[in-house]
Design a protein around this motif. Sequence first.
Motif, PDB file in Angstrom:
ATOM      1  N   VAL A 136       6.656   9.701 -18.875  1.00 14.76           N
ATOM      2  CA  VAL A 136       5.247   9.511 -19.219  1.00 14.76           C
ATOM      3  C   VAL A 136       4.447  10.748 -18.811  1.00 14.76           C
ATOM      4  O   VAL A 136       4.525  11.194 -17.667  1.00 14.76           O
ATOM      5  CB  VAL A 136       4.664   8.269 -18.518  1.00 14.76           C
ATOM      6  CG1 VAL A 136       3.190   8.077 -18.899  1.00 14.76           C
ATOM      7  CG2 VAL A 136       5.466   7.029 -18.871  1.00 14.76           C
ATOM      8  N   ARG A 137       3.698  11.299 -19.777  1.00 13.50           N
ATOM      9  CA  ARG A 137       2.849  12.459 -19.498  1.00 13.50           C
ATOM     10  C   ARG A 137       1.461  12.223 -20.088  1.00 13.50           C
ATOM     11  O   ARG A 137       1.255  11.297 -20.886  1.00 13.50           O
ATOM     12  CB  ARG A 137       3.458  13.738 -20.087  1.00 13.50           C
ATOM     13  CG  ARG A 137       4.806  14.117 -19.458  1.00 13.50           C
ATOM     14  CD  ARG A 137       5.355  15.396 -20.051  1.00 13.50           C
ATOM     15  NE  ARG A 137       6.680  15.709 -19.521  1.00 13.50           N
ATOM     16  CZ  ARG A 137       7.440  16.708 -19.949  1.00 13.50           C
ATOM     17  NH1 ARG A 137       6.999  17.502 -20.933  1.00 13.50           N
ATOM     18  NH2 ARG A 137       8.624  16.912 -19.433  1.00 13.50           N
ATOM     19  N   ILE A 138       0.516  13.082 -19.698  1.00  8.61           N
ATOM     20  CA  ILE A 138      -0.860  12.973 -20.176  1.00  8.61           C
ATOM     21  C   ILE A 138      -1.180  14.160 -21.076  1.00  8.61           C
ATOM     22  O   ILE A 138      -1.010  15.317 -20.676  1.00  8.61           O
ATOM     23  CB  ILE A 138      -1.868  12.914 -19.013  1.00  8.61           C
ATOM     24  CG1 ILE A 138      -1.510  11.771 -18.048  1.00  8.61           C
ATOM     25  CG2 ILE A 138      -3.292  12.743 -19.545  1.00  8.61           C
ATOM     26  CD1 ILE A 138      -1.576  10.397 -18.663  1.00  8.61           C
ATOM     27  N   ALA A 139      -1.630  13.866 -22.307  1.00  7.94           N
ATOM     28  CA  ALA A 139      -1.989  14.917 -23.260  1.00  7.94           C
ATOM     29  C   ALA A 139      -3.365  15.487 -22.924  1.00  7.94           C
ATOM     30  O   ALA A 139      -4.088  14.966 -22.070  1.00  7.94           O
ATOM     31  CB  ALA A 139      -1.987  14.348 -24.677  1.00  7.94           C
ATOM     32  N   LYS A 140      -3.733  16.568 -23.612  1.00  5.87           N
ATOM     33  CA  LYS A 140      -5.025  17.213 -23.367  1.00  5.87           C
ATOM     34  C   LYS A 140      -6.194  16.279 -23.662  1.00  5.87           C
ATOM     35  O   LYS A 140      -7.283  16.426 -23.086  1.00  5.87           O
ATOM     36  CB  LYS A 140      -5.142  18.478 -24.212  1.00  5.87           C
ATOM     37  CG  LYS A 140      -4.188  19.593 -23.777  1.00  5.87           C
ATOM     38  CD  LYS A 140      -4.360  20.828 -24.654  1.00  5.87           C
ATOM     39  CE  LYS A 140      -3.410  21.939 -24.206  1.00  5.87           C
ATOM     40  NZ  LYS A 140      -3.545  23.156 -25.065  1.00  5.87           N
ATOM     41  N   ASN A 141      -5.990  15.319 -24.569  1.00 11.20           N
ATOM     42  CA  ASN A 141      -7.065  14.374 -24.887  1.00 11.20           C
ATOM     43  C   ASN A 141      -7.147  13.214 -23.909  1.00 11.20           C
ATOM     44  O   ASN A 141      -7.943  12.286 -24.089  1.00 11.20           O
ATOM     45  CB  ASN A 141      -6.891  13.836 -26.315  1.00 11.20           C
ATOM     46  CG  ASN A 141      -5.575  13.063 -26.492  1.00 11.20           C
ATOM     47  OD1 ASN A 141      -4.838  12.798 -25.541  1.00 11.20           O
ATOM     48  ND2 ASN A 141      -5.288  12.709 -27.745  1.00 11.20           N
ATOM     49  N   GLY A 142      -6.295  13.262 -22.867  1.00  8.76           N
ATOM     50  CA  GLY A 142      -6.327  12.230 -21.839  1.00  8.76           C
ATOM     51  C   GLY A 142      -5.462  11.023 -22.124  1.00  8.76           C
ATOM     52  O   GLY A 142      -5.348  10.126 -21.278  1.00  8.76           O
TER      53      GLY A 142
END
Length: 325
Positions: A25-31
């Motif tokens: 699980v990761r967080i993209a630039k858009n949150g």
Amino acid sequence: MAKKLFDYQLDETVDGFFLLKDAEVRIAKNGKKFLAINFQDTSGEISGKFWDASEQDVAHFQAGRIVHLKGKRENYQGNPQIKIQQMRLTQPGEPQDVQQFVEHAPMNVAAMEEELNQFVFEITEPNWNRIVRHLLSHFHDAFFSYPAAKKNHHAFAGGLAFHTLSILRLAKSVADEYPHVNRSLLYAGAILHDMGKTIEMSGPVSTTYTLAGNLVGHIVLIDEQIVKACQQLKIDDQAESVLILRHMILAHHGLLEYGSPVRPHVMEAEILHELDELDASIQMMQTSIEHAEPGSFTERIFAMDGRNFYRPTHDDTKGELDTDK
């Protein structure tokens, strides 16, 4: 016959069942959350990103599960990638056995065990022989089933034992060429050098690093096991023979910045380090070259400074390893 991951060509539609080797699980630039996935079958592994992952997606698509995937084979920064279009978990009547998606060593356990035992017989120094036999027995099942790494080299079931055997064969050639090399020490160090990975890693399927692996690492973990073996076998762990054997393992990464507590200060320790590097590098290059078309470059290999390698259009190599040995 169902197509495997590396049967699909660039821009071809991918449609099949694959194992989730990793699903982080990761967080993209858009949150928003997304899953960084490595799909796996017996041909290898290819990454993909599952964007805008819901909590339900995160709960469903976990490492070790089999999915039906629809997408497109692409390249991203020189590396193969799957653009995910649809993905779901398998249903009743569809593939459920993760073992059919796991890549295995090109030798079976019995053959690897038989060959390795021949090298053990040639370890004539009593303390080294007893320690090696003790630890081989203690970690037997994991040693012959675990990969040698999570991703980089020999990252397949049985890869740890196969990597060890490859180094032992190279060690034999070196010892045959240079009579002053201590064959017993080189063999003992080769057998034990990566055995700590049986504690460092979780196993051959969807391999992760254990808490001990992350916090301590395989070099120190097997050094601790050597000391414990000495205590159980009533061997003086401060004897020169034991200290030299421990040095072989502690120094085998060669440099402090690569995780070794000490650099090699015994000839056989330096040889082991060089052979370890050689075997790992050849295996990584060989795997990438097999996945490249003749006349093209491989994907970039992170562990080799991000270099890629050219596969010539003319290949004179002959013969294959007999996997039934």
